[in-house]
Write a protein that holds these residues in place. Structure first.
Motif, PDB file in Angstrom:
ATOM      1  N   ARG A   7       0.823  -1.212   0.000  1.00  0.00           N
ATOM      2  CA  ARG A   7       0.000   0.000   0.000  1.00  0.00           C
ATOM      3  C   ARG A   7       0.855   1.260   0.000  1.00  0.00           C
ATOM      4  O   ARG A   7       1.770   1.402   0.791  1.00  0.00           O
ATOM      5  CB  ARG A   7      -0.898   0.008   1.235  1.00  0.00           C
ATOM      6  N   TRP A   8       0.482   2.175  -0.912  1.00  0.00           N
ATOM      7  CA  TRP A   8       1.125   3.481  -1.000  1.00  0.00           C
ATOM      8  C   TRP A   8       0.132   4.548  -0.539  1.00  0.00           C
ATOM      9  O   TRP A   8      -1.049   4.483  -0.845  1.00  0.00           O
ATOM     10  CB  TRP A   8       1.494   3.811  -2.446  1.00  0.00           C
ATOM     11  N   SER A   9       0.630   5.539   0.128  1.00  0.00           N
ATOM     12  CA  SER A   9      -0.198   6.664   0.548  1.00  0.00           C
ATOM     13  C   SER A   9      -0.451   7.587  -0.644  1.00  0.00           C
ATOM     14  O   SER A   9       0.443   7.860  -1.444  1.00  0.00           O
ATOM     15  CB  SER A   9       0.508   7.458   1.645  1.00  0.00           C
ATOM     16  N   SER A  12      -0.333  12.837  -0.168  1.00  0.00           N
ATOM     17  CA  SER A  12       0.413  13.965  -0.746  1.00  0.00           C
ATOM     18  C   SER A  12       0.750  13.701  -2.212  1.00  0.00           C
ATOM     19  O   SER A  12       1.715  14.240  -2.740  1.00  0.00           O
ATOM     20  CB  SER A  12       1.688  14.222   0.056  1.00  0.00           C
ATOM     21  N   ALA A  13      -0.082  12.901  -2.867  1.00  0.00           N
ATOM     22  CA  ALA A  13       0.160  12.534  -4.271  1.00  0.00           C
ATOM     23  C   ALA A  13      -0.034  13.738  -5.187  1.00  0.00           C
ATOM     24  O   ALA A  13      -0.891  14.589  -4.939  1.00  0.00           O
ATOM     25  CB  ALA A  13      -0.794  11.425  -4.686  1.00  0.00           C
ATOM     26  N   PRO A  14       0.745  13.802  -6.243  1.00  0.00           N
ATOM     27  CA  PRO A  14       0.553  14.884  -7.212  1.00  0.00           C
ATOM     28  C   PRO A  14      -0.791  14.733  -7.931  1.00  0.00           C
ATOM     29  O   PRO A  14      -1.351  13.637  -7.999  1.00  0.00           O
ATOM     30  CB  PRO A  14       1.728  14.703  -8.184  1.00  0.00           C
ATOM     31  N   ALA A  15      -1.287  15.825  -8.455  1.00  0.00           N
ATOM     32  CA  ALA A  15      -2.547  15.804  -9.199  1.00  0.00           C
ATOM     33  C   ALA A  15      -2.457  14.791 -10.340  1.00  0.00           C
ATOM     34  O   ALA A  15      -1.442  14.704 -11.020  1.00  0.00           O
ATOM     35  CB  ALA A  15      -2.850  17.196  -9.751  1.00  0.00           C
ATOM     36  N   GLY A  16      -3.509  14.013 -10.506  1.00  0.00           N
ATOM     37  CA  GLY A  16      -3.571  13.035 -11.589  1.00  0.00           C
ATOM     38  C   GLY A  16      -2.870  11.713 -11.301  1.00  0.00           C
ATOM     39  O   GLY A  16      -2.835  10.834 -12.164  1.00  0.00           O
ATOM     40  N   ALA A  17      -2.332  11.556 -10.103  1.00  0.00           N
ATOM     41  CA  ALA A  17      -1.569  10.348  -9.781  1.00  0.00           C
ATOM     42  C   ALA A  17      -2.426   9.087  -9.860  1.00  0.00           C
ATOM     43  O   ALA A  17      -1.995   8.077 -10.415  1.00  0.00           O
ATOM     44  CB  ALA A  17      -0.933  10.470  -8.400  1.00  0.00           C
ATOM     45  N   LEU A  18      -3.630   9.129  -9.318  1.00  0.00           N
ATOM     46  CA  LEU A  18      -4.457   7.934  -9.334  1.00  0.00           C
ATOM     47  C   LEU A  18      -4.833   7.550 -10.762  1.00  0.00           C
ATOM     48  O   LEU A  18      -4.856   6.366 -11.106  1.00  0.00           O
ATOM     49  CB  LEU A  18      -5.697   8.105  -8.457  1.00  0.00           C
ATOM     50  N   GLU A  19      -5.088   8.518 -11.606  1.00  0.00           N
ATOM     51  CA  GLU A  19      -5.388   8.212 -13.012  1.00  0.00           C
ATOM     52  C   GLU A  19      -4.180   7.570 -13.694  1.00  0.00           C
ATOM     53  O   GLU A  19      -4.323   6.621 -14.478  1.00  0.00           O
ATOM     54  CB  GLU A  19      -5.839   9.460 -13.769  1.00  0.00           C
ATOM     55  N   LYS A  20      -2.979   8.038 -13.383  1.00  0.00           N
ATOM     56  CA  LYS A  20      -1.766   7.410 -13.925  1.00  0.00           C
ATOM     57  C   LYS A  20      -1.640   5.971 -13.446  1.00  0.00           C
ATOM     58  O   LYS A  20      -1.240   5.084 -14.214  1.00  0.00           O
ATOM     59  CB  LYS A  20      -0.523   8.198 -13.515  1.00  0.00           C
ATOM     60  N   LEU A  21      -1.972   5.739 -12.178  1.00  0.00           N
ATOM     61  CA  LEU A  21      -1.905   4.385 -11.641  1.00  0.00           C
ATOM     62  C   LEU A  21      -2.954   3.480 -12.290  1.00  0.00           C
ATOM     63  O   LEU A  21      -2.675   2.323 -12.603  1.00  0.00           O
ATOM     64  CB  LEU A  21      -2.064   4.406 -10.125  1.00  0.00           C
ATOM     65  N   ARG A  22      -4.138   3.997 -12.538  1.00  0.00           N
ATOM     66  CA  ARG A  22      -5.163   3.215 -13.248  1.00  0.00           C
ATOM     67  C   ARG A  22      -4.674   2.823 -14.642  1.00  0.00           C
ATOM     68  O   ARG A  22      -4.844   1.682 -15.066  1.00  0.00           O
ATOM     69  CB  ARG A  22      -6.461   4.015 -13.360  1.00  0.00           C
ATOM     70  N   ALA A  23      -4.072   3.769 -15.335  1.00  0.00           N
ATOM     71  CA  ALA A  23      -3.549   3.481 -16.678  1.00  0.00           C
ATOM     72  C   ALA A  23      -2.432   2.445 -16.614  1.00  0.00           C
ATOM     73  O   ALA A  23      -2.361   1.544 -17.464  1.00  0.00           O
ATOM     74  CB  ALA A  23      -3.053   4.767 -17.332  1.00  0.00           C
ATOM     75  N   ARG A  47      -8.431   4.324  -2.584  1.00  0.00           N
ATOM     76  CA  ARG A  47      -9.333   5.312  -1.982  1.00  0.00           C
ATOM     77  C   ARG A  47      -8.741   6.667  -2.332  1.00  0.00           C
ATOM     78  O   ARG A  47      -7.661   7.017  -1.844  1.00  0.00           O
ATOM     79  CB  ARG A  47      -9.433   5.134  -0.470  1.00  0.00           C
ATOM     80  N   GLU A  48      -9.438   7.358  -3.203  1.00  0.00           N
ATOM     81  CA  GLU A  48      -8.979   8.670  -3.694  1.00  0.00           C
ATOM     82  C   GLU A  48      -8.498   9.536  -2.539  1.00  0.00           C
ATOM     83  O   GLU A  48      -9.180   9.695  -1.525  1.00  0.00           O
ATOM     84  CB  GLU A  48     -10.128   9.377  -4.418  1.00  0.00           C
ATOM     85  N   GLY A  49      -7.293  10.060  -2.662  1.00  0.00           N
ATOM     86  CA  GLY A  49      -6.724  10.930  -1.650  1.00  0.00           C
ATOM     87  C   GLY A  49      -6.210  10.223  -0.410  1.00  0.00           C
ATOM     88  O   GLY A  49      -5.660  10.859   0.483  1.00  0.00           O
ATOM     89  N   GLU A  50      -6.382   8.909  -0.340  1.00  0.00           N
ATOM     90  CA  GLU A  50      -5.951   8.161   0.844  1.00  0.00           C
ATOM     91  C   GLU A  50      -4.867   7.126   0.527  1.00  0.00           C
ATOM     92  O   GLU A  50      -3.782   7.204   1.056  1.00  0.00           O
ATOM     93  CB  GLU A  50      -7.153   7.486   1.507  1.00  0.00           C
ATOM     94  N   TRP A  51      -5.183   6.121  -0.336  1.00  0.00           N
ATOM     95  CA  TRP A  51      -4.194   5.083  -0.601  1.00  0.00           C
ATOM     96  C   TRP A  51      -4.471   4.349  -1.910  1.00  0.00           C
ATOM     97  O   TRP A  51      -5.578   4.371  -2.437  1.00  0.00           O
ATOM     98  CB  TRP A  51      -4.089   4.079   0.544  1.00  0.00           C
ATOM     99  N   PHE A  52      -3.430   3.702  -2.410  1.00  0.00           N
ATOM    100  CA  PHE A  52      -3.475   2.806  -3.571  1.00  0.00           C
ATOM    101  C   PHE A  52      -2.808   1.515  -3.128  1.00  0.00           C
ATOM    102  O   PHE A  52      -1.745   1.543  -2.518  1.00  0.00           O
ATOM    103  CB  PHE A  52      -2.715   3.416  -4.753  1.00  0.00           C
ATOM    104  N   GLU A  53      -3.436   0.373  -3.432  1.00  0.00           N
ATOM    105  CA  GLU A  53      -2.951  -0.886  -2.876  1.00  0.00           C
ATOM    106  C   GLU A  53      -3.049  -2.027  -3.875  1.00  0.00           C
ATOM    107  O   GLU A  53      -4.016  -2.123  -4.628  1.00  0.00           O
ATOM    108  CB  GLU A  53      -3.791  -1.234  -1.648  1.00  0.00           C
ATOM    109  N   GLY A  54      -2.058  -2.898  -3.826  1.00  0.00           N
ATOM    110  CA  GLY A  54      -2.130  -4.200  -4.469  1.00  0.00           C
ATOM    111  C   GLY A  54      -2.298  -5.237  -3.381  1.00  0.00           C
ATOM    112  O   GLY A  54      -1.561  -5.234  -2.393  1.00  0.00           O
ATOM    113  N   LEU A  84       4.231   8.219  -7.181  1.00  0.00           N
ATOM    114  CA  LEU A  84       3.826   8.868  -5.930  1.00  0.00           C
ATOM    115  C   LEU A  84       4.966   9.480  -5.140  1.00  0.00           C
ATOM    116  O   LEU A  84       4.743  10.344  -4.295  1.00  0.00           O
ATOM    117  CB  LEU A  84       3.075   7.862  -5.053  1.00  0.00           C
ATOM    118  N   GLY A  85       6.175   9.009  -5.360  1.00  0.00           N
ATOM    119  CA  GLY A  85       7.323   9.548  -4.636  1.00  0.00           C
ATOM    120  C   GLY A  85       7.415   9.096  -3.186  1.00  0.00           C
ATOM    121  O   GLY A  85       8.143   9.698  -2.401  1.00  0.00           O
TER     122      GLY A  85
END
Length: 113
Positions: A7-9, A12-23, A47-54, A84-85
Motif C-alpha cells: 500500500r502506497w499513501s 500527498s500525491a501529485p494531481a492526476g496520480a491515481l489516473e496514472k496508476l489506473r492506466a 481510496r482517492e486521496g488516501e491510498w493505492f494498494e495491491g 507517488l514519490g
C-alpha cells in the motif's frame, strides 16, 4: 492461503496520480500478474486521496515470500513508487477463506470490452 498487501499513501500525491496508476494497471500490471506463477489472485484497490494498494493471494508461503523478497528489493523502482514519490508499506497476512458469490468474479469493465 497466503496474502500480501502493498500500500502506497495518496495523501500527498501529485494531481492526476491515481489516473496514472489506473492506466498503469490497464496497460502493464494486469497482464504481468495474469501470468505470475504461484499467484491465486491479485486485486488493485484505491481510496482517492488516501491510498493505492495491491492485494495478492498466493498458493503457498514460499510463493508469497519469493514475491515479497523480490518486490521489497525493487520497491524504490516500482511504478507506483515512482508516480507517488513514497515507498509502500508491505504486510503479509493469512487468508482465512474466500467465497465466490453467485455473481462470480469479473475484471474491471474496461478489460471486458
Amino acid at each position: 492461503m497466503f496474502g500480501l498487501s502493498v500500500r502506497w499513501s495518496l495523501t500527498s500525491a501529485p494531481a492526476g496520480a491515481l489516473e496514472k496508476l489506473r492506466a498503469y494497471v490497464e496497460d502493464e500490471s494486469f497482464t504481468r500478474f495474469a501470468s505470475l506463477s504461484g499467484l491465486r489472485f491479485k486485486t488493485w484497490r484505491a481510496r482517492e486521496g488516501e491510498w493505492f494498494e495491491g492485494t495478492y493471494v498466493f498458493v503457498s508461503a514460499q510463493a508469497r515470500q519469493e514475491f515479497q523478497d523480490e518486490f521489497v528489493a525493487g520497491a524504490e523502482q516500482a511504478p507506483a513508487t515512482r508516480v507517488l514519490g513514497v515507498p509502500p508499506v508491505v504486510e503479509p497476512f493469512e487468508v482465512v477463506a474466500v467465497v465466490r458469490g453467485p455473481a462470480g468474479f469479473r475484471s474491471a469493465p474496461r478489460f471486458e470490452q
